[in-house]
Scaffold this active site. Structure first.
Site, PDB file in Angstrom:
ATOM      1  CG  HIS A  72      -0.729   1.660  -3.306  1.00 25.97           C
ATOM      2  ND1 HIS A  72      -1.992   1.384  -2.849  1.00 25.97           N
ATOM      3  CD2 HIS A  72      -0.301   0.528  -3.923  1.00 25.97           C
ATOM      4  CE1 HIS A  72      -2.322   0.129  -3.184  1.00 25.97           C
ATOM      5  NE2 HIS A  72      -1.303  -0.404  -3.819  1.00 25.97           N
TER       6      HIS A  72
ATOM      7  CG  ASP B 288      -2.242   0.708   0.978  1.00 26.14           C
ATOM      8  OD1 ASP B 288      -2.142   1.884   0.580  1.00 26.14           O
ATOM      9  OD2 ASP B 288      -3.332   0.145   1.169  1.00 26.14           O
TER      10      ASP B 288
END
Ligand SMILES: *[C@@H]1O[C@H](CO)[C@@H](O)[C@H](O)[C@H]1NC(C)=O
Ligand SMILES: *[C@@H]1O[C@H](CO)[C@@H](O)[C@H](O)[C@H]1NC(C)=O
Ligand SMILES: *[C@@H]1O[C@H](CO)[C@@H](O)[C@H](O)[C@H]1NC(C)=O
Ligand SMILES: *[C@@H]1O[C@H](CO)[C@@H](O)[C@H](O)[C@H]1NC(C)=O
Length: 396
Positions: free
Chosen positions: A242, A219
């Site tokens: 991310h 993430d």
């Protein structure tokens, strides 16, 4: 305190007959921890911390020696008596795979501590692979959130250096309601497809430095929540992951502003975003994010290298109608170069209600990875200026 002062102080204190020591080591093995990787050593770790924290000398040290230690939930709580508690991690600390072993939402919690050093080449292994299949909070409202690995809350005057966190069940490191903290030379590692394994989540904290670290995870490498002030991030290698993200902001009521975030000299490799600011499409109240600088960044095959998304509304969690009430201003994107995997290299979508103001683009060079095609920039509700050479051509 300078180095000359230390011996002088101890001499003075011993001359005065005080039972005062500068340092004392609290080895978890002396408290019964077993380095077989099978017996739960949480009680021993806890007792070593409690004694170190209650010791009245200057620098108590909790030592986690070499070896493999299995431990369940731990709460390392202050306030402590010494000037600074040191936790030296040489060993490999493995978390309980059984989710019933966790009473709270974290695995190891450091809280209410002023003066802390966590250091060493040791590792915290969250054993995430056992837990990730139970990550169902998107579909199940009654889900139990998986424990976060290391939670620093109400901590000040602290340095976290050199440690590794792998395969966290959820976020690797949380920084909450803390200040004057330095995170350096960390390695935070989990597979690129592991759910919600953000590297570091910072919220409601100030004067935080994150530097010289490698974050490869599933993430955000670093996510920055409401009421974060004066955060500096430099020399971070992010990817997979991310990217570095401010937000999501505007999801809660009366969130504090995000002020003074500096992201400098970082490299992103194969990430799904580079630097991003995202705010919910709808907000229960208004807030601001300003004085945000992103500079000297290298993007290696990155999707969405530069992105502001004020229409963030994943999984239809909002009605998609009201504009974001987060005001974004004074944002500088400077000296950002490399290769974008999405055609839209610069994508700034601001709020219909509060257009972004004082946005600066300068010296940007992002090439599209598709041969024979060029990247583009697009802006919605953006006010600001461009300087130097901007490739793709600026939309401001
Ligand atoms: C971190 O610790 C604080 C308490 O000090 C707690 O309120 C918070 O829920 C914890 N966060 C997680 C993710 O466990
Ligand atoms: C941080 O530690 C230093 C030295 O150990 C001390 O002088 C200072 O007061 C501490 N800061 C806070 C906020 O307690
Ligand atoms: C911001 O944080 C840094 C690092 O902790 C600190 O040196 C600096 O004084 C802080 N700046 C302000 C304005 O508080
Ligand atoms: C970061 O700084 C170092 C040292 O100043 C430099 O060698 C390196 O190229 C910089 N990296 C980026 C991504 O700008």
């Amino acid at each position: 305190m300078n180095l000359l002062w230390f011996p002088f102080l101890s001499l003075l204190l011993s001359a005065a007959g005080a039972p005062y020591n500068l340092t004392k080591t609290f080895n978890v093995k002396h408290y019964g921890a077993v380095s077989d990787g099978k017996s739960d050593s949480a009680k021993a770790f806890q007792k070593a911390w409690d004694d170190a924290c209650g010791w009245e000398g200057l620098k108590p040290k909790v030592l986690i020696p070499e070896g493999r230690f299995l431990v369940g939930s731990l709460v390392f709580q202050g306030p402590c008596k010494g000037r600074k508690v040191v936790v030296q991690v040489k060993g490999y600390v493995v978390s309980q795979a059984d989710l019933n072993a966790y009473k709270t939402h974290d695995w190891i919690s450091f809280r209410y501590i002023n003066g802390l050093l966590v250091t060493g080449k040791g590792t915290f292994d969250g054993q995430g692979a056992y837990a990730w299949p139970h990550n169902n909070c998107r579909s199940n409202k009654k889900c139990r959130p998986l424990p976060w690995s290391l939670n620093f809350s109400f901590v000040s005057n602290a340095t976290i250096r050199g440690i590794t966190s792998i395969n966290s069940k959820n976020v690797h490191i949380q920084i909450f309601a803390s200040k004057d903290m330095n995170f350096q030379y960390l390695k935070l590692i989990a597979p690129g497809n592991s759910p919600n394994t953000d590297g570091i989540h910072v919220g409601q904290s100030e004067n935080i430095v994150i530097e010289h670290s490698i974050i490869s995870t599933g993430d955000d490498c670093i996510s920055i929540g409401p009421a974060t002030k004066n955060l500096s991030i430099s020399q971070v290698w992010c990817g997979p992951g991310h990217g570095i993200s401010i937000g999501s902001l505007g999801g809660g009521k009366d969130e504090g502003d995000v002020v003074g975030v500096n992201v400098k000299n970082c490299t992103f490799t194969g990430t799904t975003n580079g630097v991003r600011i995202k705010t919910w499409q709808e907000s229960p109240s208004s807030s601001s994010a300003y004085k945000l600088t992103f500079e000297d960044l290298v993007m290696r095959n990155v999707d969405n290298p530069i992105i502001i998304d004020q229409k963030y509304c994943p999984h239809n969690l909002c009605s998609n109608k009201a504009p974001s009430l987060v005001k974004i201003s004074k944002v500088k994107f400077r000296k950002i170069r490399g290769v974008t995997r999405t055609k839209n290299a610069i994508n700034l979508v601001c709020s219909d209600k509060f257009p972004c103001e004082e946005i600066e683009l300068s010296d940007i060079d992002l090439k599209y990875s598709v041969a024979g095609d060029v990247a583009i920039a697009s802006c919605v509700n953006v006010k600001g200026r461009s300087f130097g050479s901007i490739n793709p051509p600026s939309c401001i």
